[in-house]
Design a protein around this motif. Structure first.
Motif, mmCIF file in Angstrom:
data_model
loop_
_atom_site.group_PDB
_atom_site.id
_atom_site.type_symbol
_atom_site.label_atom_id
_atom_site.label_comp_id
_atom_site.label_asym_id
_atom_site.label_seq_id
_atom_site.Cartn_x
_atom_site.Cartn_y
_atom_site.Cartn_z
ATOM 1 N N LYS A 11 -63.596 -8.159 31.902
ATOM 2 C CA LYS A 11 -63.928 -9.150 32.896
ATOM 3 C C LYS A 11 -65.203 -8.789 33.541
ATOM 4 C CE LYS A 11 -59.315 -10.679 33.750
ATOM 5 N NZ LYS A 11 -58.253 -10.889 34.613
ATOM 6 N N SER A 12 -65.347 -7.540 33.985
ATOM 7 C CA SER A 12 -66.648 -7.277 34.728
ATOM 8 C C SER A 12 -67.734 -6.640 33.698
ATOM 9 C CB SER A 12 -66.282 -6.143 35.654
ATOM 10 O OG SER A 12 -66.057 -4.810 35.223
ATOM 11 N N GLY A 13 -67.207 -5.927 32.441
ATOM 12 C CA GLY A 13 -68.098 -5.522 31.753
ATOM 13 C C GLY A 13 -68.803 -6.455 30.842
ATOM 14 N N ALA A 14 -68.240 -7.748 30.493
ATOM 15 C CA ALA A 14 -69.026 -8.750 29.735
ATOM 16 C C ALA A 14 -70.166 -9.408 30.683
ATOM 17 C CB ALA A 14 -68.004 -9.754 29.445
ATOM 18 N N ALA A 65 -79.008 5.887 29.894
ATOM 19 C CA ALA A 65 -77.998 5.864 30.712
ATOM 20 C C ALA A 65 -76.593 5.286 30.182
ATOM 21 C CB ALA A 65 -78.051 4.814 31.813
ATOM 22 N N VAL A 66 -75.518 5.694 30.704
ATOM 23 C CA VAL A 66 -74.244 5.228 30.019
ATOM 24 C C VAL A 66 -73.649 4.333 31.278
ATOM 25 C CG1 VAL A 66 -71.989 5.737 29.147
ATOM 26 C CG2 VAL A 66 -73.987 7.077 28.557
ATOM 27 N N VAL A 67 -72.904 3.081 31.020
ATOM 28 C CA VAL A 67 -72.123 2.495 31.911
ATOM 29 C C VAL A 67 -70.683 2.501 31.428
ATOM 30 C CG1 VAL A 67 -71.855 0.316 33.314
ATOM 31 C CG2 VAL A 67 -74.174 1.015 32.806
ATOM 32 N N SER A 68 -69.756 2.738 32.350
ATOM 33 C CA SER A 68 -68.392 2.641 32.256
ATOM 34 C C SER A 68 -67.757 1.552 33.038
ATOM 35 C CB SER A 68 -67.601 4.080 32.230
ATOM 36 O OG SER A 68 -66.395 3.872 32.151
ATOM 37 N N ALA A 69 -67.401 0.548 32.103
ATOM 38 C CA ALA A 69 -66.467 -0.493 32.892
ATOM 39 C C ALA A 69 -65.210 -0.726 32.274
ATOM 40 C CB ALA A 69 -67.431 -1.857 32.673
ATOM 41 N N LEU A 70 -64.748 0.590 32.060
ATOM 42 C CA LEU A 70 -63.456 0.651 31.220
ATOM 43 C C LEU A 70 -62.212 0.218 32.178
ATOM 44 C CD1 LEU A 70 -63.723 4.053 29.690
ATOM 45 C CD2 LEU A 70 -63.705 2.169 28.490
ATOM 46 N N GLY A 71 -61.277 -0.520 31.810
ATOM 47 C CA GLY A 71 -60.208 -1.167 32.470
ATOM 48 C C GLY A 71 -58.856 -0.626 31.632
ATOM 49 N N PRO A 72 -57.971 -0.034 32.193
ATOM 50 C CA PRO A 72 -56.573 0.516 31.723
ATOM 51 C C PRO A 72 -55.697 -0.750 31.707
ATOM 52 C CG PRO A 72 -56.727 1.373 33.895
ATOM 53 C CD PRO A 72 -58.161 0.290 33.847
ATOM 54 N N PHE A 155 -62.007 -7.527 47.012
ATOM 55 C CA PHE A 155 -61.481 -8.549 46.137
ATOM 56 C C PHE A 155 -62.794 -8.678 45.170
ATOM 57 C CE2 PHE A 155 -59.057 -10.316 49.707
ATOM 58 C CZ PHE A 155 -57.809 -10.337 48.858
ATOM 59 N N PHE A 156 -62.707 -8.503 43.775
ATOM 60 C CA PHE A 156 -63.608 -7.810 42.894
ATOM 61 C C PHE A 156 -63.302 -9.196 41.815
ATOM 62 C CE2 PHE A 156 -65.434 -5.206 39.455
ATOM 63 C CZ PHE A 156 -66.705 -5.715 39.542
ATOM 64 N N GLU A 157 -64.252 -10.205 41.582
ATOM 65 C CA GLU A 157 -63.551 -11.386 40.766
ATOM 66 C C GLU A 157 -64.662 -12.318 40.578
ATOM 67 O OE1 GLU A 157 -61.013 -13.114 43.862
ATOM 68 O OE2 GLU A 157 -62.908 -13.553 45.184
ATOM 69 N N PRO A 158 -64.595 -13.196 39.353
ATOM 70 C CA PRO A 158 -65.580 -14.338 38.986
ATOM 71 C C PRO A 158 -66.052 -14.989 40.157
ATOM 72 C CG PRO A 158 -63.743 -14.218 37.319
ATOM 73 C CD PRO A 158 -63.307 -13.303 38.806
ATOM 74 N N GLU A 185 -70.828 -11.150 39.193
ATOM 75 C CA GLU A 185 -72.109 -11.569 38.929
ATOM 76 C C GLU A 185 -73.087 -10.556 39.882
ATOM 77 O OE1 GLU A 185 -69.608 -14.756 37.016
ATOM 78 O OE2 GLU A 185 -69.608 -13.596 39.116
ATOM 79 N N ASP A 186 -72.593 -10.763 41.129
ATOM 80 C CA ASP A 186 -73.645 -10.129 42.099
ATOM 81 C C ASP A 186 -73.550 -8.576 42.056
ATOM 82 O OD1 ASP A 186 -74.794 -12.196 43.299
ATOM 83 O OD2 ASP A 186 -73.620 -12.528 44.565
#
Length: 209
Positions: A11-14, A65-72, A155-158, A185-186
């Motif tokens: 969700k955040s990674g895209a 750089a490497v960005v990790s937006a991994l979600g379990p 709260f971290f959301e679209p 987005e922000d």
């Protein structure tokens, strides 16, 4: 800048992927199912499930750089820890491209000496992922790499891409009503800002409205 992004199909990674592309960066999007990566200019999708050190090292070799937006998976949040540890090891092997981790809010302080995770404010369903991210932050702190852990608001959301937000260090950011919130987005704007003009080396920072 060449950025390797893990979790690009999440969700955040895209959203982070789109922000990187819109700002002219070249992205290698590493995913278990690369066919699910959004088809965008200057994006190369590659397969990596973060189980083989040599494979991951070869993917990130030469990156800026490497960005990790991994979600379990929700039913096993600690499944995030082993792949994250392998990613850190691969960065060490590759000669140290910078790592930015899309973190959690649980380790942020809501009162002197009291984290959000410890406060009793978090609903029970959020406690497992919060606990996992507390462990992840402590593990990354012990590494030798150039890391940045970027905690979102509670709260971290679209939402909307407003470009208007506040940044902080270790304390949860909330508005006048006590609500702690940030849109994907922000958050993505601030993350790419940090990539382009680094300010938080071997440190955590956070964001909120």
């Amino acid at each position: 800048m060449k950025v390797v992004l893990y979790g690009a199909t999440g969700k955040s990674g895209a959203v982070i992927l789109k922000e990187l592309v819109d700002r002219g960066h070249t992205v290698v999007a590493a995913a278990r199912k690369p066919e699910n990566v959004d088809k965008l200019p200057n994006v190369t999708a590659v397969q990596d499930d973060l189980t083989d050190l040599a494979t991951t090292t070869s993917i990130i070799q030469g990156a800026d750089a490497v960005v990790s937006a991994l979600g379990p998976p929700p039913e096993n949040t600690d499944a995030l820890l082993a792949p994250s540890a392998l990613l850190v090891s691969a960065i060490e092997q590759a000669g140290g491209p910078r790592l930015i981790v899309v973190g959690g809010a649980g380790s942020l302080f809501v009162a002197p000496g009291v984290t959000l995770h410890e406060s009793g404010y978090l609903p029970a369903p959020y406690l497992p992922i919060s606990a996992t991210h507390v462990q992840l932050l402590e593990s990354i702190k012990k590494s030798s790499i150039d890391w940045t852990y970027f905690s979102p608001a509670g709260f971290f959301e679209p939402g909307e891409r407003t470009g208007k937000f506040r940044l902080g260090k270790d304390d949860l950011i909330a508005d006048a009503t006590g609500t702690s919130r940030i849109s994907f987005e922000d958050y993505a704007i601030a993350l790419v800002d940090e990539l382009e003009k680094p300010r938080h080396h071997k440190a955590r920072f956070t964001i909120g409205y």
